[in-house]
Design a protein around this motif. Structure first.
Motif, PDB file in Angstrom:
ATOM      1  N   LEU A 190       0.917  -1.161   0.070  1.00 25.84           N
ATOM      2  CA  LEU A 190       0.012   0.061  -0.107  1.00 25.84           C
ATOM      3  C   LEU A 190       0.896   1.012   0.004  1.00 25.84           C
ATOM      4  CD1 LEU A 190      -2.844  -0.837   2.593  1.00 25.84           C
ATOM      5  CD2 LEU A 190      -2.793  -0.893   0.011  1.00 25.84           C
ATOM      6  N   LEU A 191       0.361   2.294  -0.505  1.00 26.24           N
ATOM      7  CA  LEU A 191       0.788   3.617  -0.373  1.00 26.24           C
ATOM      8  C   LEU A 191       1.102   3.938   1.069  1.00 26.24           C
ATOM      9  CD1 LEU A 191      -1.356   5.820  -2.871  1.00 26.24           C
ATOM     10  CD2 LEU A 191       0.885   4.805  -3.551  1.00 26.24           C
ATOM     11  N   PRO A 192       2.491   4.675   1.272  1.00 22.16           N
ATOM     12  CA  PRO A 192       2.903   5.098   2.773  1.00 22.16           C
ATOM     13  C   PRO A 192       1.988   5.930   3.324  1.00 22.16           C
ATOM     14  CG  PRO A 192       4.689   5.146   1.139  1.00 22.16           C
ATOM     15  CD  PRO A 192       3.516   4.792   0.282  1.00 22.16           C
ATOM     16  N   THR A 193       1.288   6.868   2.283  1.00 18.22           N
ATOM     17  CA  THR A 193       0.418   7.670   2.662  1.00 18.22           C
ATOM     18  C   THR A 193      -0.758   6.981   3.167  1.00 18.22           C
ATOM     19  OG1 THR A 193      -0.176   7.966   0.236  1.00 18.22           O
ATOM     20  CG2 THR A 193       0.939   9.932   1.331  1.00 18.22           C
ATOM     21  N   ILE A 194      -1.378   5.874   2.793  1.00 19.42           N
ATOM     22  CA  ILE A 194      -2.268   5.196   3.049  1.00 19.42           C
ATOM     23  C   ILE A 194      -2.317   4.519   4.710  1.00 19.42           C
ATOM     24  CG2 ILE A 194      -3.961   3.256   2.742  1.00 19.42           C
ATOM     25  CD1 ILE A 194      -4.351   4.176  -0.042  1.00 19.42           C
ATOM     26  N   LEU A 195      -0.996   3.848   4.672  1.00 18.05           N
ATOM     27  CA  LEU A 195      -0.565   3.295   5.827  1.00 18.05           C
ATOM     28  C   LEU A 195      -0.551   4.046   6.939  1.00 18.05           C
ATOM     29  CD1 LEU A 195       2.396   0.987   4.685  1.00 18.05           C
ATOM     30  CD2 LEU A 195       0.353   0.378   5.425  1.00 18.05           C
ATOM     31  N   SER A 196       0.017   5.436   6.673  1.00 20.07           N
ATOM     32  CA  SER A 196       0.068   6.144   8.187  1.00 20.07           C
ATOM     33  C   SER A 196      -1.310   6.687   8.451  1.00 20.07           C
ATOM     34  CB  SER A 196       0.859   7.422   7.564  1.00 20.07           C
ATOM     35  OG  SER A 196       0.009   8.292   6.807  1.00 20.07           O
ATOM     36  N   ARG A 197      -2.524   6.259   7.842  1.00 18.01           N
ATOM     37  CA  ARG A 197      -3.554   6.780   8.270  1.00 18.01           C
ATOM     38  C   ARG A 197      -4.470   5.372   8.863  1.00 18.01           C
ATOM     39  NH1 ARG A 197      -1.896  10.523   4.994  1.00 18.01           N
ATOM     40  NH2 ARG A 197      -2.396  12.568   5.596  1.00 18.01           N
ATOM     41  N   VAL A 198      -3.848   4.366   8.733  1.00 16.53           N
ATOM     42  CA  VAL A 198      -4.732   3.305   9.510  1.00 16.53           C
ATOM     43  C   VAL A 198      -3.849   2.401  10.547  1.00 16.53           C
ATOM     44  CG1 VAL A 198      -5.442   2.753   7.057  1.00 16.53           C
ATOM     45  CG2 VAL A 198      -3.253   1.514   7.659  1.00 16.53           C
ATOM     46  N   GLN A 199      -4.720   1.779  11.146  1.00 18.27           N
ATOM     47  CA  GLN A 199      -4.549   1.061  12.413  1.00 18.27           C
ATOM     48  C   GLN A 199      -3.941  -0.561  11.768  1.00 18.27           C
ATOM     49  OE1 GLN A 199      -4.439   2.345  15.765  1.00 18.27           O
ATOM     50  NE2 GLN A 199      -3.274   0.526  16.363  1.00 18.27           N
ATOM     51  N   GLN A 200      -2.820  -1.011  12.035  1.00 22.95           N
ATOM     52  CA  GLN A 200      -2.380  -2.283  11.560  1.00 22.95           C
ATOM     53  C   GLN A 200      -2.434  -3.208  12.570  1.00 22.95           C
ATOM     54  OE1 GLN A 200       1.061  -1.992   9.083  1.00 22.95           O
ATOM     55  NE2 GLN A 200       1.269  -4.413   9.286  1.00 22.95           N
ATOM     56  N   VAL A 201      -3.639  -4.366  12.044  1.00 20.45           N
ATOM     57  CA  VAL A 201      -3.553  -5.722  12.738  1.00 20.45           C
ATOM     58  C   VAL A 201      -3.042  -6.716  12.136  1.00 20.45           C
ATOM     59  CG1 VAL A 201      -5.206  -7.084  13.855  1.00 20.45           C
ATOM     60  CG2 VAL A 201      -5.803  -4.676  13.578  1.00 20.45           C
ATOM     61  N   SER A 202      -1.676  -7.269  12.657  1.00 22.94           N
ATOM     62  CA  SER A 202      -1.005  -8.338  11.750  1.00 22.94           C
ATOM     63  C   SER A 202      -1.734  -9.461  12.252  1.00 22.94           C
ATOM     64  CB  SER A 202       0.267  -8.079  12.196  1.00 22.94           C
ATOM     65  OG  SER A 202       0.899  -6.881  11.813  1.00 22.94           O
TER      66      SER A 202
END
Ligand code: ZN
Length: 371
Positions: free
Chosen positions: A194-206
């Motif tokens: 994913l684009l880093p700009t999207i990544l920075s706005r989501v809470q990641q659940v691995s």
């Protein structure tokens, strides 16, 4: 020494032994896991569920979550369960999301049946290459309107990495200025897609691979699979519960694997002409070529283990006799070389090298075995 790291390879390859779509898993799960008990009803992934429950307990639900992990591991299922919990009205206070879906209230039942008006599913259409900007625009217009029944408008974007650039940029606007009651749940195999700009706005659940014993126990207890078959499926599933469930539901999946493997075991004994004919046949369909290569990779990885006297660690548990016989003749060095050659062929296919040429080269790499 075994130099081939199976876990790393799995992560890299998005193992897909016999091509199956990621949309299918959820329906299989929902059909087989419907119960009237309260709870998430998911095999494994306790860590991810705990994390989501803590968010609910603190009443700090974020606007966007990203579920990551290999294909067929259960990302869509967990996203659906979270959506169900967010929309559930069966808790002590129906105005607040409970910590677990009750599975009995009208809202939970509507989510389970795929007809809750405030839960929207977005994925790539089967005949399209990408998730398109029109789909994200529809999401934006749905998210701007008031919820129809629930407390929130929940959107699940399955395979969010399949958005084209326009769609991804369009989604970014929603992530930057989200409507107050909107929750977006994205699934991707790897956050790096994913684009880093999207990544920075989501809470990641691995989410991580399950152990074979977790899968085996679940198959025996929940799906009433006989012990021997459960052992085989759990080994082949390589940590992915979604694949295991699909193998239980679709008998053809295992039958085709067996037929492919039996053909594979004969390959080192046939002439080059015959091998080239096989390469030509496989190369006509890119998806099939990849699926076959993944099966071969699993087989040759087992050959490395068998050559190193680690037969009990092999995945193809029903073929151990023939693995043992062939490994004794092939040896570790040749088996490792084949693993590298198959990985190289898979990379070549990813880079759109002519499939027939790549497969013919691989056929030449195959060691000859005289049985
Ligand atoms: Zn409920």
């Amino acid at each position: 020494m075994i130099t081939f790291c199976y876990a790393k390879w799995l992560k890299k390859s998005n193992l897909n032994i016999l091509a199956i779509t990621h949309h299918f898993c959820y329906h299989v799960f929902m059909a087989t896991q419907q119960t009237t008990q309260s709870g998430w009803n998911i095999v494994g992934h306790e860590h991810a569920i705990d994390r989501l429950r803590r968010t609910l307990a603190a009443r700090q639900v974020r606007h966007a979550y990203l579920f990551t992990g290999p294909e067929h591991i259960g990302k869509s299922l967990l996203a659906h369960r979270f959506a169900q919990t967010l929309l559930c009205t069966g808790g002590a206070d129906p105005r607040v999301a409970p910590l677990d879906p009750c599975n009995t209230c009208l809202s939970c039942r509507k989510v389970a049946h795929g007809n809750h008006p405030d839960l929207h599913i977005i994925s790539r259409a089967p005949d399209k290459q990408f998730i398109l900007i029109e789909q994200v625009r529809a999401l934006q217009s749905d998210s701007a309107r008031k919820t129809l029944e629930g407390r929130r408008n929940v959107f699940i974007i399955q395979g969010a990495h399949e958005m084209n650039v326009q769609a991804a940029n369009c989604l970014l606007k929603t992530l930057e200025e989200p409507e107050p009651d909107v929750v977006l749940l994205l699934t991707v195999p790897d956050s790096g897609l994913l684009l880093p700009t999207i990544l920075s706005r989501v809470q990641q659940v691995s989410m991580h691979l399950l152990t074979s014993s977790q899968i085996k126990t679940a198959l025996e207890q929940r799906w009433e699979v006989e012990s021997e078959e459960a052992t085989l499926i759990a080994a082949l599933a390589a940590g992915r519960m979604g694949w295991a469930v699909q193998a239980v539901e679709d008998e053809d999946l295992l039958a085709e694997r067996k037929a492919q493997l039996e053909a594979l075991t004969k390959l080192p004994m046939v002439s080059k002409v015959q091998r080239f004919e096989i390469a030509q046949r496989i190369s006509t369909d890119a998806d099939k070529a990849r699926a076959v290569l993944e099966l071969w990779l699993l087989w040759w990885r087992d050959m490395v283990l068998a050559a190193n006297k680690c037969l009990d660690l092999t995945v193809n548990v029903d073929m151990r006799n023939i693995l043992k016989q062939q490994a004794a003749k092939v040896g570790t060095t040749e088996a490792e070389r084949m693993v590298r050659a198959i990985l190289g062929t898979m990379e070549a296919l990813d880079q759109n090298v002519n499939a027939r040429t790549a497969l013919e080269v691989l056929m030449l790499d195959l060691p000859a075995i005289k049985m």
